[in-house]
Design a protein around this motif. Structure first.
Motif, PDB file in Angstrom:
ATOM      1  N   GLN A 123      21.589  15.232  24.990  1.00  0.00           N
ATOM      2  CA  GLN A 123      22.861  15.903  25.274  1.00  0.00           C
ATOM      3  C   GLN A 123      22.990  17.165  24.417  1.00  0.00           C
ATOM      4  N   ALA A 124      22.554  17.073  23.152  1.00  0.00           N
ATOM      5  CA  ALA A 124      22.582  18.254  22.278  1.00  0.00           C
ATOM      6  C   ALA A 124      21.677  19.348  22.831  1.00  0.00           C
ATOM      7  N   GLU A 125      20.483  18.960  23.265  1.00  0.00           N
ATOM      8  CA  GLU A 125      19.555  19.950  23.806  1.00  0.00           C
ATOM      9  C   GLU A 125      20.068  20.526  25.125  1.00  0.00           C
ATOM     10  N   LYS A 146      33.312  23.907  14.242  1.00  0.00           N
ATOM     11  CA  LYS A 146      34.031  22.776  13.640  1.00  0.00           C
ATOM     12  C   LYS A 146      33.150  21.538  13.587  1.00  0.00           C
ATOM     13  N   GLU A 147      32.409  21.283  14.673  1.00  0.00           N
ATOM     14  CA  GLU A 147      31.551  20.108  14.721  1.00  0.00           C
ATOM     15  C   GLU A 147      30.383  20.221  13.748  1.00  0.00           C
ATOM     16  N   LEU A 148      29.840  21.419  13.590  1.00  0.00           N
ATOM     17  CA  LEU A 148      28.765  21.623  12.612  1.00  0.00           C
ATOM     18  C   LEU A 148      29.218  21.182  11.225  1.00  0.00           C
ATOM     19  N   GLN A 176      36.321  29.475  22.769  1.00  0.00           N
ATOM     20  CA  GLN A 176      36.710  28.110  22.388  1.00  0.00           C
ATOM     21  C   GLN A 176      35.477  27.234  22.137  1.00  0.00           C
ATOM     22  N   TYR A 177      34.446  27.441  22.937  1.00  0.00           N
ATOM     23  CA  TYR A 177      33.186  26.695  22.783  1.00  0.00           C
ATOM     24  C   TYR A 177      32.589  26.980  21.409  1.00  0.00           C
ATOM     25  N   CYS A 221      24.906  23.037  17.740  1.00  0.00           N
ATOM     26  CA  CYS A 221      26.125  23.747  17.323  1.00  0.00           C
ATOM     27  C   CYS A 221      25.791  25.158  16.843  1.00  0.00           C
ATOM     28  N   MET A 222      24.749  25.283  16.017  1.00  0.00           N
ATOM     29  CA  MET A 222      24.385  26.605  15.485  1.00  0.00           C
ATOM     30  C   MET A 222      23.889  27.536  16.583  1.00  0.00           C
TER      31      MET A 222
END
Length: 397
Positions: free
Chosen positions: A317-319, A15-17, A8-9, A389-390
């Motif tokens: 947060q992304a990192e 989807k977010e990418l 799911q992650y 995301c990638m």
């Protein structure tokens, strides 16, 4: 807090990418002067006359080229080429080499200083475009910019790279990357992204000298930049690598916790990679000191004054998504996996603009939005969040 499965992650990250890429394709194209607009504010207002930054354009180039490896969408490769073409035409200094810090909206030079950090992002973006496209000219452009960094910015006595220069490579009295930085000749931030750029270039050009320079940079992190007791990154230095600040940047901690390891793995030095993996766990644990109960990561802390900037910006947060996931992959400690998933939950709850797309700059401690900052700009780019995301997609794959 309900936990996603890893499948799911991965689906959520994919989807977010696409959402992030679609925002940049829909809102940021400058159809009058070429390239991309230099500023879009929090309310999605385009500033058509804003300065255009070399860092922003290098990161756009990297983002769409890297995304193309996953999506195989020719439109994404075309957007990478648009950024590449603009960098070559307007940012690369035809007289003195390197790249300008900013150009005006029409592409004419604005701030012509040579920030090593910015040249590194040009190498990073262009090398990724060369990898995606197979364009030999782009590969040679990336190699040329790399050589400029080595020839102009390398400090041969104590090692490492100097921060900034005037257009003609003479000394600058103010070498700061931004107003919040200390005016020092060597910084962690520039070294982290020079390492990132050199490692990415090595993927298309496995040159022996480049490999040694990557190893030297990793050695600098292991022995000069990462604090031997606290395991936080030290931020500002003299030429002799004497630390000039006690400030802790939690986002850079967790970013470095996986980027340095990636560089060691790209050059296929397994002994060095294993050393870095073990240090990465220490850095990840140090960064985790800043985790709030909602899964978000505080911005920075200065132990000298006991002052914490209790804001949660988009990029740490992304990192955190990647850095803590990487720590779980190394250690099999489920707590790290939870930290990564919790970071993603925080991003969904507070940072993603579900109306128009992309992420907002961040929130204060009370969750009020930091509305005075950009949605796209000199520093607000599609790089940290798309890369997170990638990376999650790739690692779960």
């Amino acid at each position: 807090m309900m936990m996603l499965s890893r499948a799911q992650y991965k689906t959520a990250a994919e989807k977010e990418l696409h959402s992030i890429l679609n925002y940049w394709m829909q809102y940021t194209v400058d159809n009058i002067h070429g390239g991309f607009h230099g500023k879009i504010d929090h309310n999605d207002q385009v500033y058509a006359d804003a300065l255009k930054g070399s860092v922003l354009n290098g990161r756009i180039c990297w983002t769409f080229a890297a995304a193309y490896h996953f999506t195989k969408d020719p439109l994404h490769l075309a957007f990478a080429k648009r950024a590449y073409d603009y960098i070559v035409q307007y940012f690369i200094d035809p007289e003195f080499g390197g790249v300008y810090w900013t150009v005006n909206a029409d592409g004419s030079p604005a701030d012509t200083k040579k920030q090593t950090y910015a040249i590194a992002f040009a190498v990073y973006g262009i090398s990724e475009y060369a990898l995606a496209s197979g364009d030999e000219t782009a590969k040679q452009q990336a190699i040329g910019l790399y050589r400029t960094i080595v020839q102009r910015a390398y400090e041969p006595v104590h090692g490492g790279y100097l921060e900034a220069f005037a257009r003609n490579w003479t000394d600058l009295p103010d070498m700061r990357l931004s107003a919040k930085d200390a005016n020092e000749r060597k910084t962690m931030n520039t070294h982290l992204h020079v390492l990132e750029a050199f490692a990415n270039l090595y993927r298309i050009w496995p040159d022996a000298t480049l490999r040694e320079q990557i190893k030297d940079l990793i050695d600098i992190f292991l022995h000069k930049i990462i604090h031997p007791q606290s395991h936080h990154l030290q931020l500002f230095f003299t030429d002799q690598w004497e630390s000039q600040s006690s400030l802790i940047s939690y986002g850079h901690d967790i970013e470095a916790a996986w980027l340095i390891q990636e560089a060691a793995e790209i050059i296929n030095d397994e002994a060095l990679a294993e050393t870095v993996r073990q240090r990465s766990l220490f850095i990840a644990r140090a960064a985790a000191e800043a985790l709030d109960k909602d899964g978000g990561l505080w911005y920075e802390y200065d132990p000298a004054t006991d002052h914490c900037v209790r804001e949660k910006h988009w990029w740490p947060q992304a990192e955190a998504m990647v850095g803590f996931y990487n720590a779980w992959q190394i250690s099999a400690n489920e707590e790290f996996l939870k930290m990564s998933l919790n970071a993603w939950t925080f991003i969904q709850d507070y940072l993603i603009d579900t109306r128009k797309g992309e992420w907002i700059w961040g929130v204060y401690e009370n969750y009020h939005i930091i509305a005075q900052e950009d949605k796209a700009g000199l520093w607000k780019c599609p790089y940290h969040n798309s890369r997170a995301c990638m990376e999650i997609m790739r690692r779960i794959q």
